[in-house]
Design an enzyme around this catalytic site. Structure first.
Site, PDB file in Angstrom:
ATOM      1  N   GLU A   1       1.081  -6.188 -13.741  1.00 36.67           N
ATOM      2  CA  GLU A   1       1.485  -7.355 -12.951  1.00 36.67           C
ATOM      3  C   GLU A   1       0.231  -8.125 -12.577  1.00 36.67           C
ATOM      4  O   GLU A   1      -0.866  -7.796 -13.039  1.00 36.67           O
ATOM      5  CB  GLU A   1       2.259  -6.912 -11.700  1.00 36.67           C
ATOM      6  CG  GLU A   1       1.464  -6.042 -10.744  1.00 36.67           C
ATOM      7  CD  GLU A   1       2.189  -5.741  -9.427  1.00 36.67           C
ATOM      8  OE1 GLU A   1       3.185  -6.396  -9.108  1.00 36.67           O
ATOM      9  OE2 GLU A   1       1.714  -4.837  -8.705  1.00 36.67           O
TER      10      GLU A   1
ATOM     11  N   LYS B   1       5.216  -2.292  -0.708  1.00 38.73           N
ATOM     12  CA  LYS B   1       4.614  -3.553  -0.275  1.00 38.73           C
ATOM     13  C   LYS B   1       3.829  -3.288   0.998  1.00 38.73           C
ATOM     14  O   LYS B   1       4.233  -3.655   2.106  1.00 38.73           O
ATOM     15  CB  LYS B   1       5.708  -4.615  -0.066  1.00 38.73           C
ATOM     16  CG  LYS B   1       5.186  -6.031  -0.204  1.00 38.73           C
ATOM     17  CD  LYS B   1       6.290  -7.017  -0.464  1.00 38.73           C
ATOM     18  CE  LYS B   1       5.830  -8.459  -0.374  1.00 38.73           C
ATOM     19  NZ  LYS B   1       4.776  -8.857  -1.302  1.00 38.73           N
TER      20      LYS B   1
ATOM     21  N   LEU C   1       4.965  -3.946  -8.151  1.00 37.40           N
ATOM     22  CA  LEU C   1       5.902  -4.275  -7.085  1.00 37.40           C
ATOM     23  C   LEU C   1       7.216  -4.770  -7.697  1.00 37.40           C
ATOM     24  O   LEU C   1       7.192  -5.628  -8.577  1.00 37.40           O
ATOM     25  CB  LEU C   1       5.309  -5.370  -6.191  1.00 37.40           C
ATOM     26  CG  LEU C   1       6.137  -5.615  -4.933  1.00 37.40           C
ATOM     27  CD1 LEU C   1       5.816  -4.565  -3.886  1.00 37.40           C
ATOM     28  CD2 LEU C   1       5.917  -7.001  -4.383  1.00 37.40           C
TER      29      LEU C   1
ATOM     30  N   TYR D   1       5.078  -5.088   4.599  1.00 37.47           N
ATOM     31  CA  TYR D   1       5.335  -6.505   4.847  1.00 37.47           C
ATOM     32  C   TYR D   1       6.285  -7.108   3.841  1.00 37.47           C
ATOM     33  O   TYR D   1       6.588  -6.484   2.815  1.00 37.47           O
ATOM     34  CB  TYR D   1       4.016  -7.295   4.892  1.00 37.47           C
ATOM     35  CG  TYR D   1       3.402  -7.597   3.537  1.00 37.47           C
ATOM     36  CD1 TYR D   1       2.771  -6.618   2.778  1.00 37.47           C
ATOM     37  CD2 TYR D   1       3.458  -8.883   3.008  1.00 37.47           C
ATOM     38  CE1 TYR D   1       2.209  -6.916   1.538  1.00 37.47           C
ATOM     39  CE2 TYR D   1       2.895  -9.180   1.758  1.00 37.47           C
ATOM     40  CZ  TYR D   1       2.279  -8.195   1.037  1.00 37.47           C
ATOM     41  OH  TYR D   1       1.729  -8.484  -0.191  1.00 37.47           O
TER      42      TYR D   1
HETATM   43  N1  PDD Z   1       3.175 -11.192  -3.062  1.00 35.10           N
HETATM   44  N2  PDD Z   1       3.354  -8.165  -7.150  1.00 35.10           N
HETATM   45  C1  PDD Z   1       2.519  -8.202  -6.108  1.00 35.10           C
HETATM   46  C2  PDD Z   1       1.355  -7.282  -6.100  1.00 35.10           C
HETATM   47  C3  PDD Z   1       2.744  -9.102  -5.052  1.00 35.10           C
HETATM   48  O1  PDD Z   1       1.908  -9.112  -3.998  1.00 35.10           O
HETATM   49  C4  PDD Z   1       3.852  -9.989  -5.110  1.00 35.10           C
HETATM   50  C5  PDD Z   1       4.154 -10.986  -4.021  1.00 35.10           C
HETATM   51  C6  PDD Z   1       4.704  -9.925  -6.239  1.00 35.10           C
HETATM   52  C7  PDD Z   1       5.939 -10.796  -6.353  1.00 35.10           C
HETATM   53  O2  PDD Z   1       6.956 -10.340  -5.494  1.00 35.10           O
HETATM   54  P1  PDD Z   1       8.048 -11.337  -4.901  1.00 35.10           P
HETATM   55  O3  PDD Z   1       8.680 -12.015  -6.054  1.00 35.10           O
HETATM   56  O4  PDD Z   1       8.991 -10.441  -4.186  1.00 35.10           O
HETATM   57  O5  PDD Z   1       7.344 -12.322  -4.000  1.00 35.10           O
HETATM   58  C8  PDD Z   1       4.428  -8.992  -7.224  1.00 35.10           C
HETATM   59  C9  PDD Z   1       3.452 -11.967  -1.878  1.00 35.10           C
HETATM   60  C10 PDD Z   1       4.092 -13.301  -2.107  1.00 35.10           C
HETATM   61  C11 PDD Z   1       2.209 -12.010  -1.007  1.00 35.10           C
HETATM   62  O6  PDD Z   1       1.591 -10.973  -0.912  1.00 35.10           O
HETATM   63  O7  PDD Z   1       1.920 -13.051  -0.403  1.00 35.10           O
END
Ligand code: PDD
Length: 289
Positions: free
Chosen positions: A183, A151, A207, A33
């Site tokens: 993270e 992801k 991620l 996703y």
């Molecule tokens: N999540 N690390 C994890 C485990 C995440 O699920 C996310 C983002 C990030 C940040 O990634 P980005 O900057 O590309 O949004 C880091 C999304 C927003 C979610 O699962 O809703």
């Protein structure tokens, strides 16, 4: 007109969309996703999100359902169709699963097509008191698998970790694996240590966040000392500032860690500075033709 989604080639009311219970996304969490914020009707860092999607689909061997140009067209159409209901600031969610097949752990026959689902929701503005108060976080052992750079829609570990934080009245769980901070449960982590902005390096344990990359870019543009390096829990505890970043939460200043104040317990001046650069960057997107 309510919220409109896209499911396997058709635009329809989100609440009416139906998938088979045999979909491998439902049965196994066998999917990838993305979450893409939209400012002023424009998709934020779209190429970067689509590149990460490409990389992830290739890594887990799910067929890429659309060409890059088709992705752009469909995603922009979803934004346009939801503008009346949600306004110009949206959060677009897309997922691609391995498709519908009889339940078997191994991949289905090659003729099985992936399921593609896209929806949009209003992008919630951050609470007004963030700049005054920041948020609380806890630390927790990372209980997830060892391919956190993917992801994947299989998010049980992340869900449990986020809930552990909520159970402690904190906004996020900051994860620790083998003596290193990686993270957040759904965010990347930055800390200011000895005046330098540090974020853990990319690798299988976190991620590669799109927001994370932008912050490193902005740091470089504005001559803010920054680097990618491992952070220990002890360093985190003594950090001058801690931030959490994600597409939907932007940059959150952590002011309490495990119940203890981070520095003076207020969002720091480096956070204010970076948030300003981030807001300017967003505004440029809104103002773009
Ligand atoms: N999540 N690390 C994890 C485990 C995440 O699920 C996310 C983002 C990030 C940040 O990634 P980005 O900057 O590309 O949004 C880091 C999304 C927003 C979610 O699962 O809703």
């Amino acid at each position: 007109m309510g919220s409109v989604c896209y499911l396997n080639g058709t635009y329809q009311a989100t609440g009416e969309a139906r998938i088979s219970p045999l979909d491998r996304g439902f049965i196994f969490g066998d999917g990838i996703y993305e979450v893409i914020p939209v400012y002023g009707g424009c998709l934020f860092r779209l190429d970067e999100h689509l590149q990460r999607l490409d990389d992830n689909l290739a890594e887990v061997r799910i067929k890429q359902p659309l060409k890059r140009e088709q992705w752009r067209e469909v995603l922009n159409e979803i934004v346009a169709r939801n503008q009346e209901t949600h306004g110009a600031e949206q959060s677009v969610y897309l997922q691609v699963t391995r498709g519908v097949a009889e339940r078997d752990h191994g991949f289905p026959d090659s003729h099985v097509e992936p399921t593609l689902f896209i929806m949009s929701s209003p992008l919630k503005p951050l609470p007004a008191d963030i700049a005054e108060k920041g948020v609380a976080a806890i630390t927790h052992e990372d209980i997830r698998w060892k391919n956190c750079h993917i992801k994947s829609t299989s998010l049980l570990g992340n869900i449990l970790l986020r809930q552990y934080a909520y159970d402690e009245h904190a906004a996020e769980a900051i994860l620790i694996r083998d003596g290193e901070v990686t993270e957040g449960a759904a965010s990347n982590l930055f800390a200011i240590i000895d005046g330098v902005l540090i974020t853990p390096p990319k690798g299988p344990l976190l991620l590669p966040g799109i927001t994370r990359d932008l912050i490193l870019e902005l740091a470089q543009q504005h001559q803010i000392a920054a680097c990618e390096a491992f952070i220990t829990p002890a360093q985190l505890k003594g950090a001058e500032e801690i931030w959490l970043t994600s597409s939907t939460k932007e940059i959150l200043p952590v002011t309490t860690l495990n119940g203890n104040a981070v520095n003076d317990g207020k969002p720091g001046k480096r956070w204010r500075e970076m948030s300003h650069h981030y807001q300017v960057y967003k505004q440029q997107l809104r103002d773009s033709p």
